[in-house]
Design a protein around this motif. Structure first.
Motif, PDB file in Angstrom:
ATOM      1  N   ARG A   1       0.821  -1.264   0.151  1.00 60.07           N
ATOM      2  CA  ARG A   1      -0.192  -0.082   0.047  1.00 60.07           C
ATOM      3  C   ARG A   1       0.911   1.146   0.160  1.00 60.07           C
ATOM      4  O   ARG A   1       0.682   2.258  -0.802  1.00 60.07           O
ATOM      5  CB  ARG A   1      -0.900  -0.115   1.157  1.00 60.07           C
ATOM      6  CG  ARG A   1      -1.908   1.185   1.183  1.00 60.07           C
ATOM      7  CD  ARG A   1      -2.803   1.124   2.667  1.00 60.07           C
ATOM      8  NE  ARG A   1      -1.915   1.099   3.748  1.00 60.07           N
ATOM      9  CZ  ARG A   1      -1.385   2.542   4.305  1.00 60.07           C
ATOM     10  NH1 ARG A   1      -1.954   3.611   3.464  1.00 60.07           N
ATOM     11  NH2 ARG A   1      -0.953   2.601   5.361  1.00 60.07           N
ATOM     12  N   ILE A   2       2.144   1.188   0.897  1.00 60.05           N
ATOM     13  CA  ILE A   2       2.719   2.351   0.850  1.00 60.05           C
ATOM     14  C   ILE A   2       3.400   2.678  -0.559  1.00 60.05           C
ATOM     15  O   ILE A   2       3.436   3.896  -0.981  1.00 60.05           O
ATOM     16  CB  ILE A   2       3.764   2.236   2.095  1.00 60.05           C
ATOM     17  CG1 ILE A   2       3.190   2.445   3.438  1.00 60.05           C
ATOM     18  CG2 ILE A   2       4.867   3.198   1.982  1.00 60.05           C
ATOM     19  CD1 ILE A   2       4.048   1.847   4.614  1.00 60.05           C
ATOM     20  N   ILE A   3       3.977   1.496  -1.167  1.00 55.64           N
ATOM     21  CA  ILE A   3       4.675   1.774  -2.314  1.00 55.64           C
ATOM     22  C   ILE A   3       3.606   2.337  -3.356  1.00 55.64           C
ATOM     23  O   ILE A   3       4.190   3.019  -4.223  1.00 55.64           O
ATOM     24  CB  ILE A   3       5.215   0.473  -2.839  1.00 55.64           C
ATOM     25  CG1 ILE A   3       6.509   0.064  -1.855  1.00 55.64           C
ATOM     26  CG2 ILE A   3       5.813   0.532  -4.150  1.00 55.64           C
ATOM     27  CD1 ILE A   3       7.778   0.949  -2.155  1.00 55.64           C
ATOM     28  N   THR A   4       2.607   1.909  -3.498  1.00 53.88           N
ATOM     29  CA  THR A   4       1.384   2.020  -4.236  1.00 53.88           C
ATOM     30  C   THR A   4       1.288   3.569  -4.247  1.00 53.88           C
ATOM     31  O   THR A   4       1.152   4.273  -5.263  1.00 53.88           O
ATOM     32  CB  THR A   4       0.184   1.267  -4.066  1.00 53.88           C
ATOM     33  OG1 THR A   4       0.484   0.031  -4.505  1.00 53.88           O
ATOM     34  CG2 THR A   4      -0.942   1.672  -5.063  1.00 53.88           C
ATOM     35  N   ILE A   5       1.115   4.100  -2.962  1.00 48.88           N
ATOM     36  CA  ILE A   5       0.734   5.584  -2.792  1.00 48.88           C
ATOM     37  C   ILE A   5       2.190   6.313  -3.247  1.00 48.88           C
ATOM     38  O   ILE A   5       2.195   7.159  -3.846  1.00 48.88           O
ATOM     39  CB  ILE A   5       0.541   5.860  -1.372  1.00 48.88           C
ATOM     40  CG1 ILE A   5      -0.742   5.027  -1.073  1.00 48.88           C
ATOM     41  CG2 ILE A   5       0.529   7.400  -0.993  1.00 48.88           C
ATOM     42  CD1 ILE A   5      -1.155   5.131   0.639  1.00 48.88           C
ATOM     43  N   PHE A   6       3.387   5.906  -2.834  1.00 53.22           N
ATOM     44  CA  PHE A   6       4.319   6.472  -3.284  1.00 53.22           C
ATOM     45  C   PHE A   6       4.628   6.731  -4.705  1.00 53.22           C
ATOM     46  O   PHE A   6       5.146   7.754  -5.458  1.00 53.22           O
ATOM     47  CB  PHE A   6       5.707   6.004  -2.598  1.00 53.22           C
ATOM     48  CG  PHE A   6       7.070   6.676  -2.943  1.00 53.22           C
ATOM     49  CD1 PHE A   6       7.260   7.987  -2.616  1.00 53.22           C
ATOM     50  CD2 PHE A   6       8.285   5.869  -2.994  1.00 53.22           C
ATOM     51  CE1 PHE A   6       8.315   8.607  -2.777  1.00 53.22           C
ATOM     52  CE2 PHE A   6       9.297   6.651  -3.287  1.00 53.22           C
ATOM     53  CZ  PHE A   6       9.271   7.858  -3.277  1.00 53.22           C
ATOM     54  N   VAL A   7       4.305   5.788  -5.468  1.00 54.33           N
ATOM     55  CA  VAL A   7       4.497   5.721  -6.895  1.00 54.33           C
ATOM     56  C   VAL A   7       3.367   6.647  -7.635  1.00 54.33           C
ATOM     57  O   VAL A   7       3.768   7.464  -8.567  1.00 54.33           O
ATOM     58  CB  VAL A   7       4.159   4.276  -7.599  1.00 54.33           C
ATOM     59  CG1 VAL A   7       3.869   4.380  -8.882  1.00 54.33           C
ATOM     60  CG2 VAL A   7       5.250   3.213  -7.268  1.00 54.33           C
ATOM     61  N   GLU A   8       2.254   6.663  -6.843  1.00 52.14           N
ATOM     62  CA  GLU A   8       1.139   7.889  -7.223  1.00 52.14           C
ATOM     63  C   GLU A   8       1.742   9.081  -7.020  1.00 52.14           C
ATOM     64  O   GLU A   8       1.505   9.957  -7.793  1.00 52.14           O
ATOM     65  CB  GLU A   8       0.042   7.751  -6.617  1.00 52.14           C
ATOM     66  CG  GLU A   8      -0.995   6.298  -7.184  1.00 52.14           C
ATOM     67  CD  GLU A   8      -1.186   6.856  -8.566  1.00 52.14           C
ATOM     68  OE1 GLU A   8      -1.527   7.769  -8.930  1.00 52.14           O
ATOM     69  OE2 GLU A   8      -1.422   5.700  -9.449  1.00 52.14           O
TER      70      GLU A   8
END
Length: 215
Positions: free
Chosen positions: A192-199
């Protein structure tokens, strides 16, 4: 901004003093020299090179460039880049970022990403809120530093293979530079954290709107 997450965290950011600057104007100009050079040569150098020490990299040159960034010697960096020290410049930029005494995203703002209470909120919305707080609360030099680094990450990711795991290697390696990541975050919530960071990386160019002068 008027969305819900912004209203929740707005007062927290004020109270925590997230408008403290982390980089001087001269050092920022030196960083910009490196980012411009790396962006111009991104397709030549290929994916997987930025912010990763390569075999045969010249440590002495890396240290010299780090010192030039810290001293704000943009002219010296320009000369070294023209001499072909691009890999060393990328590594020096990474070293410089790790020497900053706090994460690039202030604790009060990164809480939007790390707070488990936001687990059901779409990553795109969380990323938008984070960038909104950055734009509203941080000093201009801090915003420019974030924008430059995020855009460089975006350029590198766009050159990476489509495979999800490999494509996320660079954001994973950069998490400690931007966030106070703890082991329990990585074990329970890293996807979840990585997905947000990529966004955040994807949205930064348009949201922070500071790239016209370096395009």
């Amino acid at each position: 901004m008027g969305n819900r997450l912004f209203r929740i965290y707005y007062r927290t950011c004020i109270a925590c003093g997230s408008n403290c600057d982390i980089v001087g104007e001269e050092s920022l100009e030196a960083v910009e020299e490196i980012v411009m050079a790396l962006r111009r040569n991104a397709h030549v150098l290929g994916h997987g090179w930025v912010f990763r020490a390569e075999a045969g990299i010249h440590d002495g040159v890396v240290n010299e460039i780090v010192e030039a960034i810290e001293n704000g010697s943009a002219g010296s960096i320009r000369s070294m880049l023209e001499a072909g020290w691009r890999f060393e410049a990328a590594q020096a930029l990474y070293v410089f970022l790790t020497r900053i005494e706090q994460p690039l995203i202030p604790v009060s703002i990164q809480s939007l990403v790390l707070d488990n209470n936001n687990a059901n909120i779409p990553p795109e919305m969380v990323a938008s809120d984070v960038l909104g707080l950055i734009k509203e609360q941080l000093p201009p030099t801090h915003i420019r530093l974030l924008a430059l680094i995020l855009h460089l990450l975006d350029c590198s990711i766009k050159l990476s293979p489509a495979d999800e795991l490999r494509g996320h290697t660079l954001p994973v390696s950069m998490l400690p530079v931007f966030f106070n990541i703890q082991n329990h975050h990585l074990m329970r919530e890293w996807r979840r954290i990585i997905t947000i960071f990529v966004e955040i990386i994807r949205q930064a160019s348009s949201a922070l709107n500071v790239f016209q002068h370096i395009s």
